[in-house]
Design an enzyme around this catalytic site. Sequence first.
Site, PDB file in Angstrom:
ATOM      1  CB  CYS A 107      -0.898   0.247   1.069  1.00  0.00           C
ATOM      2  SG  CYS A 107      -2.170  -0.985   0.986  1.00  0.00           S
ATOM      3  CB  THR A 108       3.412   1.787   2.006  1.00  0.00           C
ATOM      4  OG1 THR A 108       3.715   1.841   2.922  1.00  0.00           O
ATOM      5  CG2 THR A 108       5.297   3.330   1.724  1.00  0.00           C
TER       6      THR A 108
END
Length: 221
Positions: free
Chosen positions: A44-45
């Site tokens: 997600c980062t």
Amino acid sequence: MPFLNSIIPNFTADSTYGKLNFYDYVGDSWAVLFSHPLDFTPVCTTELGRMAVHANEFKKRNVKLLALSCDDVNSHSNWVNDIKSYCLDIKGDFPFPIIADPKRELAVKMDMLDEQGKDDPDNANTVRALYVIDPSKKLRLSIVYPTSTGRNVDELLRVIDSLQLVDKYKIIATPANWTPGTKVMVVPSATDEEIKKTFPEGLDVVDMPSKKCYVRTTTKY
């Protein structure tokens, strides 16, 4: 999952930009609404980082970005610092809001859960759902990835280019692996009058063994 060309309903939610009304935020722009499973997770980062790095490319296309997960605003705000530290190409303020959906109400409403999650909305995380929405608030594209696979931002920009080009010329479609500047195809339903008006320089016609005249292309757009 919402059907293509269905109207995405308006909603209000807390976000890293404060209380956000979806229709007011999008205005007359296109929008990409995308969910991610959890803050402070590696894939997600990278995803939010790449979307932020490409923010100007979306802006050129009149597209506003809007992320969502089931974490709260405080978590989102703290996580943004990590994203900016990891993706050093992000300059200045984070370029789009992240919606907080801790009760998972919006995730359920927007079908952003998987088969198991839909039966356990109190605990399930959102999957990697992504919706491209046009200025009339119609859903034009939906892509759903499993949590284990990060999205391809270049492909997303390519698809948006295709959608906007088709809206402009009406009688075309983009072929497999199309990229801007390469040939487009004229749809079989296009009339001779429409073709002459839209592409006065004419088309390239592919001679098929069936002798059916349906593969017509042009780069003059």
